[in-house]
Design a protein around this motif. Structure first.
Motif, PDB file in Angstrom:
ATOM      1  N   ASP A   4       0.831  -1.211   0.000  1.00 18.95           N
ATOM      2  CA  ASP A   4       0.000   0.000   0.000  1.00 18.95           C
ATOM      3  C   ASP A   4       0.862   1.256   0.000  1.00 18.95           C
ATOM      4  O   ASP A   4       0.488   2.277  -0.584  1.00 18.95           O
ATOM      5  N   ARG A   8       0.733   4.205  -2.636  1.00 18.33           N
ATOM      6  CA  ARG A   8       0.582   5.619  -2.246  1.00 18.33           C
ATOM      7  C   ARG A   8       1.610   6.499  -2.951  1.00 18.33           C
ATOM      8  O   ARG A   8       1.305   7.603  -3.392  1.00 18.33           O
ATOM      9  N   TYR A  70      -6.059   2.933  -4.763  1.00 15.34           N
ATOM     10  CA  TYR A  70      -5.018   3.925  -5.028  1.00 15.34           C
ATOM     11  C   TYR A  70      -4.994   4.376  -6.490  1.00 15.34           C
ATOM     12  O   TYR A  70      -4.035   4.975  -6.946  1.00 15.34           O
TER      13      TYR A  70
END
Length: 374
Positions: A4, A8, A70
């Motif tokens: 993650d 990001r 995302y």
């Protein structure tokens, strides 16, 4: 680095390259706030099979879920006012009522808000809580108040914010009325669309403070507006350009069409505007200024479709159709809806068809005016 965090970084790079993310403070917020924590309940993926738009749930167990969290896309999180992704299997064929806005637009709006250290912010429309978390990251929890009309959505946002360590003042209520208990605010930002800037917002922002909101209408063309509140209780500013769209605040959604008028009545004439002027985003916005309560739909009939504009409350309507090379309009009701639209669009064209970033907005307790500069 976890998956993650890699995602990001990629998201921050993407919205930097697009020009939406411009400052190091907001970049650190994007890197510091895990968007997927605000989508733990899943989202709805659009389907368009068989000529119908449907929505099917995507949850954390789906391999597509985390990358989508995302992506620079809006993700629908509620349908039909109450249905969440975990509530169904298969598909639902109803209208979306809440979403997680695409991060690029969220960040663009936060950049445009021009907020600084020590400033208090009222956010109208908590939604998933992601934008609330970004504000908290930059300003501190104690300076952020967020209002959400839906108690269940607010509760989910509160839980998600807690998971990432933020505890702002979350209020359940009608965001169009603001939150006077925390006023005055230095900034107000709305993540829902409005037909007009409410008087309550102006009253709750200190003079010199700013309001950032998406203004539009029932023809579904809208634009981001930034207004500065003045000492005299008015607010003035500009539209910022970019064809920004949000779901309308629930109290301002259009009424049901009801029983349609008899389209064979009324008076018919040839319209002087080019074919399908309402297909253009800016032209449609200009038309809304002349007919803010008109809705648009198509009606199939022998000989070709009718393009209908209807003001339900006023009972005024206009029906446009083609006849060979001619474009005809028939109008009925207490006032001539298309005459007003045609006049406004003609004046806009005579002034050189200025783009939306050349439009000015003035709001007061008595109403709102949007004009353009040549």
């Amino acid at each position: 680095m976890t998956t993650d965090k890699i995602l990001r970084e990629a998201l921050a790079d993407h919205i930097t390259a697009s020009g939406d993310l411009r400052s190091p403070e907001w970049r650190q917020a994007v890197l510091g706030i895990p968007r997927h924590e605000f989508l733990r309940g899943g989202f709805f993926r659009r389907t368009d099979e068989g000529g119908r738009t449907g929505w099917e749930p995507v949850g954390p167990e789906d391999p597509a879920w985390l990358p989508a969290c995302y992506s620079d896309d809006s993700l629908v999180t509620q349908v039909a006012g109450t249905v969440m992704p975990a509530d169904i299997e298969g598909r639902i064929y109803r209208q979306p009522t809440s979403s997680s806005t695409l991060p690029g637009l969220v960040v663009r709006m936060l950049e445009e808000l021009d907020v600084g250290d020590g400033m208090s912010v009222l956010e109208v429309g908590t939604g998933t809580g992601y934008s609330t978390a970004l504000l908290c990251h930059c300003l501190g929890d104690e300076l952020v108040t967020s209002v959400e009309v839906d108690a269940e959505i607010s509760g989910r946002a509160r839980a998600a914010l807690g998971r990432v360590g933020h505890f702002p003042d979350l209020v359940v209520g009608d965001g169009l009325k603001g939150h006077p208990e925390g006023a005055p605010y230095d900034r107000l930002i709305a993540t829902c669309g409005v037909l007009h800037i409410p008087a309550e917002w102006i009253a709750q922002v200190r003079p010199g403070g700013q309001i950032l909101a998406t203004v539009g209408g029932w023809l579904y063309s809208s634009e981001l507006a930034r207004l500065t509140v003045r000492q005299d209780g008015t607010a003035t500013g500009r539209l910022l350009g970019g064809a920004v769209s949000f779901m309308l605040a629930r109290p301002q959604v259009p009424p049901p069409l009801g029983v349609l008028p008899d389209m064979s009545e009324g008076e018919e004439r040839e319209t002087h505007l080019a074919d399908d002027p309402l297909e253009d985003w800016t032209a449609r916005f200009v038309a809304q200024l002349a007919a803010p309560r008109a809705q648009r739909f198509r009606l199939a009939q022998d000989g070709g479709d009718l393009d209908i504009l209807l003001d339900v409350d006023a009972g005024a309507w206009a029906a446009l159709r083609r006849e060979g090379e001619r474009r005809l309009v028939r109008q009925g009701g207490p006032d001539r809806l298309w005459d007003r639209i045609e006049d406004h669009l003609s004046r806009w064209h005579r002034d050189g068809a200025p783009t939306l970033d050349r439009f000015l907005i003035t709001a007061s307790p008595e109403g709102q005016e949007i004009t353009w500069t040549t």
